[in-house]
Scaffold this motif. Structure first.
Motif, PDB file in Angstrom:
ATOM      1  N   GLU A  49     -14.375   0.068   4.175  1.00  0.00           N
ATOM      2  CA  GLU A  49     -14.577   0.936   3.012  1.00  0.00           C
ATOM      3  C   GLU A  49     -15.458   0.276   1.968  1.00  0.00           C
ATOM      4  OE1 GLU A  49     -11.810   1.585  -0.325  1.00  0.00           O
ATOM      5  OE2 GLU A  49     -10.282   0.594   0.913  1.00  0.00           O
ATOM      6  N   GLN A  82      -4.022   0.587  -1.722  1.00  0.00           N
ATOM      7  CA  GLN A  82      -4.725   0.322  -0.472  1.00  0.00           C
ATOM      8  C   GLN A  82      -4.148  -0.899   0.252  1.00  0.00           C
ATOM      9  OE1 GLN A  82      -6.028   3.453  -0.663  1.00  0.00           O
ATOM     10  NE2 GLN A  82      -7.501   2.525   0.714  1.00  0.00           N
ATOM     11  N   GLY A 127       0.825  -1.199   0.000  1.00  0.00           N
ATOM     12  CA  GLY A 127       0.000   0.000   0.000  1.00  0.00           C
ATOM     13  C   GLY A 127       0.859   1.248   0.000  1.00  0.00           C
ATOM     14  N   ARG A 157     -16.006   7.073  -2.484  1.00  0.00           N
ATOM     15  CA  ARG A 157     -15.605   6.146  -1.422  1.00  0.00           C
ATOM     16  C   ARG A 157     -16.320   6.455  -0.102  1.00  0.00           C
ATOM     17  NH1 ARG A 157      -9.268   5.552  -0.473  1.00  0.00           N
ATOM     18  NH2 ARG A 157      -9.439   7.710   0.258  1.00  0.00           N
ATOM     19  N   TYR A 202      -5.286   1.190  -7.787  1.00  0.00           N
ATOM     20  CA  TYR A 202      -6.014   1.563  -6.578  1.00  0.00           C
ATOM     21  C   TYR A 202      -5.952   0.457  -5.533  1.00  0.00           C
ATOM     22  CZ  TYR A 202      -9.485   2.771  -3.184  1.00  0.00           C
ATOM     23  OH  TYR A 202     -10.092   3.040  -1.984  1.00  0.00           O
ATOM     24  N   LYS A 228     -15.824   5.521   3.870  1.00  0.00           N
ATOM     25  CA  LYS A 228     -14.862   4.992   4.830  1.00  0.00           C
ATOM     26  C   LYS A 228     -15.399   5.215   6.239  1.00  0.00           C
ATOM     27  CE  LYS A 228     -10.432   5.250   4.394  1.00  0.00           C
ATOM     28  NZ  LYS A 228      -9.039   5.765   4.298  1.00  0.00           N
ATOM     29  N   THR A 245     -15.878   1.351  -2.042  1.00  0.00           N
ATOM     30  CA  THR A 245     -15.368   2.296  -3.042  1.00  0.00           C
ATOM     31  C   THR A 245     -15.852   1.932  -4.434  1.00  0.00           C
ATOM     32  OG1 THR A 245     -13.359   2.669  -1.752  1.00  0.00           O
ATOM     33  CG2 THR A 245     -13.303   3.323  -4.061  1.00  0.00           C
TER      34      THR A 245
END
Length: 745
Positions: free
Chosen positions: A486, A544, A438, A732, A540, A734, A488
């Motif tokens: 999350e 993460q 990440g 997103r 992406y 979160k 997304t």
């Protein structure tokens, strides 16, 4: 020069580190960079007191240079020209991919990135063979780059700014092309590079020519894209980055030749400077090459180690003001700095190369994962092995063959490069996935560097090293697993892909996106294009810290939902693929699943998926369908404090069946079916679910005109807020107990 360095009241490397923090404070201002600069300045005056006052004018001069250039940059960005009629094409920047032409050009003292759709095969051939300085008269549209569309996404505009390019020019018509005169030596050097690249393309076969252009001139064209991806996945693409290896080879050979011819060392040192300018231009003015050349020249003046590194930084500040704003520039200087710091003189032979490779790989790790999010441990051994092959065998061989090519073209050794690529592919096929860490934030990045520096300084104190190592691993763990939930909606263009991850690391991915290509083009017009997922979804996920998807739900068989599934499996481990019974009636889809070699599970209404200490219920389909829009897998569940409904490409017919089957279906967040087309999100269905927020995944300026205005009007009539990837980029949610909504734009 070395005498001046020795008389400096404080070590020049400390000044350089202060300049470095000041550089980022000016160009990338944040609270962190500001505090870091002030802290280093305070420490400098605390440690050296009155001596530090003597270098204060130098500090102020460099800050003034940075600030002045940054101010000019901002003015250039704001004062975008409204129209351009003539462009001076930069010859070595020409790139052709099917009917797509791109190049860099100058006009009115500004530099532009230019794109043009070629109208004929004759026009394509002209630019493919162009080896003159030309002025192009054009009709254009001028715009600025829109910026990244996903969190942590590649910022093409930021990349262009490192090259002092602030606008993109889209050429609609080329009116005229005229050969232009030039008295600028740099123009002729860049034209010479263009001629060399054309000569290699016409003289040598593939894959040999790719290695020749890459290692000698720093150019890898689109034909090498597949192998470039393999080298990248193995963590050894840096072998093609022109740097100390090539510079050392060519400079050392030049010096050896001139000294053997009887020239004095002082004369050779002077000749090296213009040679360095020529070589830098012939390699496209690469930051790493310029850095290596400056280091070599300063080395000839008696500067070594950290003194050399410090002055190299200062010189490069003046030559290339944006050089440290790019990943390549930062990595190049980080490698050079580590080589200056580490002491491997007591080691010899292969042992020295291996230990050096290991130490540098670990030292550079924080910066690598900051930009590329992952690390391939095998790259340590591969760098050791293949750097010998590239440095000892390929570089001398290709240099000799290129020099001989005007007289005799020797291409019989192409089998060596075929063999090399087969070895690379075999290694890639039998190697494990890279470790995905990440993207660390700026504070974590700086702390990681501090901890690694302390480990190096106190290497012999085992307990301290053990404690610091634990802290490093803890920071890497927090970066990889941020302990938050999350949901997304990734911007994959015209398609769907939705990530769900809980605080414990469980991941579900709904669809992967993909490209639908309806154009029937002639062969010359066909472009080589990378999969959407390699530019959107995969970066992406890796940013993460996600290297594995536990469950991949493929809602139905449309290409814009499943098109990139094989590509995803090449980069990200997949636990199991969930499909509808109807999808398996598509024989082509079944063949593709077999190629992926992943466990496949059939789901339908009544099944459940666990995540976030809750359940996602499969509401639909009820029976075996055809794998089309109205056979989409529909998922529903309460995640934290909101009810989510994910409908794939479900249209009015399927929506009506849901209404009939589920008389009570409260929804807070509704993923609009079929990208917001007018055939989905029917009035009856919207009245039934009474959602507060509609999410629409649609490509920017897509040909289908999704989302349709009728659908948006239905949302508005019901006071539903709508968020769209074509306008807001990725969307997103979160949170820990309740959601916080974020968008890229």
């Amino acid at each position: 020069m070395s005498l001046w360095i020795k008389r400096s009241p404080i070590p020049v490397i400390q000044l350089a580190m202060l300049f470095l923090s000041g550089y980022f404070m000016v160009y990338r201002f944040s609270t962190v960079t500001g505090i870091l600069f002030l802290f280093l300045l305070f420490r400098l005056f605390q440690q050296y007191r009155k001596k530090a006052l003597k270098v204060l004018p130098i500090i102020l001069i460099f800050l003034a240079i940075f600030s002045g250039h940054h101010y000019k940059t901002k003015l250039d960005e704001q004062n975008m020209p409204t129209e351009i009629f003539k462009l001076d094409l930069i010859p070595d920047s020409i790139q052709i991919n099917g009917d797509s032409l791109s190049f860099q050009a100058k006009s009115g003292g500004r530099k532009f990135q230019v794109f043009h759709k070629l109208s004929s095969q004759e026009e394509q051939a002209y630019f493919q063979e162009l080896d003159e300085l030309v002025e192009v008269t054009v009709e254009t549209d001028i715009s600025k780059e829109d910026g990244p569309r996903n969190f942590n996404g590649f910022d093409y505009g930021d990349y262009l700014r490192t090259k002092e390019i602030y606008e993109i020019v889209q050429v609609s018509t080329i009116v005229d092309i005229q050969v232009r005169p030039s008295w600028n030596p740099m123009d002729w050097l860049l034209l010479g590079r263009r001629k060399a690249l054309l000569h290699i393309a016409a003289t040598f076969p593939t894959p040999m020519r790719h290695y020749m252009t890459g290692l000698l001139f720093g150019d890898l064209d689109s034909d090498f894209e597949e192998m470039e991806d393999i080298y990248s996945n193995l963590g050894i693409i840096h072998l093609f980055a022109l740097s100390g290896m090539q510079v050392g080879f060519f400079i050392d050979k030049l010096r050896y030749l001139l000294l053997r011819l009887g020239m004095k060392r002082e004369t050779v040192d002077k000749i090296q400077i213009p040679f360095s300018v020529i070589y830098a231009a012939m390699t496209g003015l690469s930051v790493s090459v310029v850095r290596s050349l400056v280091q070599k020249i300063l080395g000839n003046m008696g500067l070594r180690g950290l003194d050399n590194m410090a002055l190299t930084l200062a010189v490069c500040y003046l030559l290339m003001p944006h050089f440290l704003l790019s990943a390549g520039g930062q990595l190049s200087f980080a490698y050079a700095f580590l080589l200056s710091v580490f002491d491997f003189e007591k080691l010899i032979g292969f042992q020295k190369i291996l230990i050096e490779s290991l130490a540098i790989s670990l030292g550079i790790l924080p910066l690598l994962i900051f930009y590329f999010y992952s690390f391939q441990p095998l790259s340590i051994l591969l760098t050791f092995a293949f750097s010998i092959i590239f440095d000892v065998v390929l570089l001398p061989l290709l240099s000799l063959l290129f020099l001989l090519s005007p007289f005799v073209a020797i291409s019989q050794v192409n089998f060596l490069f075929d063999w090399l690529e087969k070895v690379i592919i075999w290694i890639a096929d039998h190697s494990a996935f890279p470790l995905v860490f990440g993207k660390p934030n700026t504070i974590v990045l700086l702390v990681l560097f501090v901890f690694l520096a302390l480990i190096y300084d106190f290497f012999h104190k085992k307990k301290l090293v053990l404690g610091l190592s634990f802290l490093v691993l803890s920071l890497l763990f927090i970066t990889k697993q941020p302990l938050t939930n999350e949901v997304t909606m990734v911007d994959v263009g015209q398609g769907d892909s939705i990530l769900l991850r809980d605080w414990a690391g469980k991941t579900i991915l709904i669809d992967v996106g993909g490209r639908i290509d309806f154009d029937s083009k002639e062969k010359w017009q066909s472009r080589k294009t990378a999969a959407n997922a390699t530019r959107t979804l995969i970066p992406y996920l890796k940013s993460q810290g996600i290297g594995r998807i536990d469950q991949l739900v493929l809602t139905h068989t449309d290409a814009d939902h499943i098109g990139d599934m094989e590509v995803l499996s090449q980069y990200i481990q997949i636990g199991e693929v969930l499909v509808s019974p109807g999808s398996l009636t598509d024989s082509g889809f079944v063949r593709r699943l077999k190629v992926m070699n992943v466990k496949v599970k059939v789901v339908q209404a009544g099944d459940q998926l666990s995540i976030m200490n809750s359940q996602l219920h499969v509401l639909y389909p009820f029976e075996t369908g055809d794998g089309g829009n109205n056979d989409s897998i529909v998922l529903y569940g309460k995640l934290l404090n909101k009810h989510f409904l994910f409908t794939g490409d479900l249209e009015a017919e399927g929506e009506q069946r849901l209404v009939e089957a589920y008389p009570h279906l409260p929804v807070d967040v509704y993923k609009a079916g079929h990208h917001g087309s007018k055939g989905s999100s029917s009035e009856a269905f919207l009245d039934h679910i009474q959602a507060d927020l509609a999410l629409v995944s649609a490509g920017q300026n897509n040909r289908f005109k999704h989302p349709h205005q009728e659908t948006l009007d239905r949302f508005e009539e019901r006071e539903m807020t709508s968020l769209r990837t074509d306008q807001q980029g990725a969307i997103r949610f979160k949170g820990w107990k309740k959601w916080r909504l974020e968008t890229v734009k």
